[in-house]
Design a protein around this motif. Structure first.
Motif, PDB file in Angstrom:
ATOM      1  N   LEU A  75      45.132  32.413  43.247  1.00 40.87           N
ATOM      2  CA  LEU A  75      44.822  33.660  42.570  1.00 40.87           C
ATOM      3  C   LEU A  75      44.416  34.718  43.594  1.00 40.87           C
ATOM      4  CD1 LEU A  75      44.557  34.874  39.697  1.00 40.87           C
ATOM      5  CD2 LEU A  75      42.130  34.332  39.855  1.00 40.87           C
ATOM      6  N   ALA A  76      45.205  35.776  43.678  1.00 40.39           N
ATOM      7  CA  ALA A  76      44.855  36.906  44.545  1.00 40.39           C
ATOM      8  C   ALA A  76      44.023  37.870  43.710  1.00 40.39           C
ATOM      9  CB  ALA A  76      46.113  37.602  45.052  1.00 40.39           C
ATOM     10  N   GLN A  77      42.903  38.313  44.254  1.00 38.99           N
ATOM     11  CA  GLN A  77      42.019  39.208  43.512  1.00 38.99           C
ATOM     12  C   GLN A  77      41.720  40.445  44.351  1.00 38.99           C
ATOM     13  OE1 GLN A  77      38.922  37.425  41.131  1.00 38.99           O
ATOM     14  NE2 GLN A  77      37.466  38.913  41.903  1.00 38.99           N
ATOM     15  N   PHE A  78      41.786  41.591  43.685  1.00 39.65           N
ATOM     16  CA  PHE A  78      41.550  42.874  44.329  1.00 39.65           C
ATOM     17  C   PHE A  78      40.525  43.651  43.515  1.00 39.65           C
ATOM     18  CE2 PHE A  78      45.888  41.559  44.891  1.00 39.65           C
ATOM     19  CZ  PHE A  78      46.140  41.751  46.239  1.00 39.65           C
ATOM     20  N   MET A  79      39.727  44.460  44.176  1.00 41.47           N
ATOM     21  CA  MET A  79      38.818  45.367  43.489  1.00 41.47           C
ATOM     22  C   MET A  79      39.235  46.781  43.874  1.00 41.47           C
ATOM     23  SD  MET A  79      36.377  45.673  41.483  1.00 41.47           S
ATOM     24  CE  MET A  79      35.095  46.767  40.973  1.00 41.47           C
ATOM     25  N   TRP A  80      39.722  47.537  42.882  1.00 44.42           N
ATOM     26  CA  TRP A  80      40.102  48.925  43.127  1.00 44.42           C
ATOM     27  C   TRP A  80      39.028  49.801  42.513  1.00 44.42           C
ATOM     28  CZ3 TRP A  80      43.700  52.439  39.993  1.00 44.42           C
ATOM     29  CH2 TRP A  80      43.900  53.635  40.680  1.00 44.42           C
ATOM     30  N   ASP A  81      38.456  50.663  43.331  1.00 46.39           N
ATOM     31  CA  ASP A  81      37.355  51.520  42.893  1.00 46.39           C
ATOM     32  C   ASP A  81      37.815  52.815  42.232  1.00 46.39           C
ATOM     33  OD1 ASP A  81      38.342  52.826  45.110  1.00 46.39           O
ATOM     34  OD2 ASP A  81      36.494  52.713  46.267  1.00 46.39           O
TER      35      ASP A  81
END
Length: 91
Positions: A52-58
């Motif tokens: 699982l690739a996880q990103f946090m976009w602000d």
């Protein structure tokens, strides 16, 4: 392969978490585009993320400015597979 974001709709500054199935392929990148097709942000996943690739976009562009309200399109690429999605930003 699928891509999901939460919460949706999101608010700039609060941001959203974006997840994509990675199938153990190592690092991946997520490109965020505006409605005109311009790349406004690129994010990279953690190479230790596993399946699982996880990103946090602000909700900010590559210059750190909050994006305008609207639909933004995402393209995830891990070098083997690609998938897309969209997120709605509301100010």
């Amino acid at each position: 392969m699928c891509i999901r974001d939460s919460p949706s709709p999101a608010q700039p500054g609060a941001g959203c978490t974006i997840k994509a199935r990675n199938k153990g392929q190592g690092t991946g990148k997520l490109l965020v585009f505006d409605a005109r097709g311009r790349t406004i942000r690129m994010l990279r996943s953690d190479p230790k993320g596993g399946d699982l690739a996880q990103f946090m976009w602000d909700g900010r562009d590559s210059h750190g400015k909050p994006v305008a309200s609207g639909v933004y399109f995402m393209r995830y690429d891990n070098g083997v597979q690609q998938t897309g999605g969209k997120v709605l930003m509301i100010n």
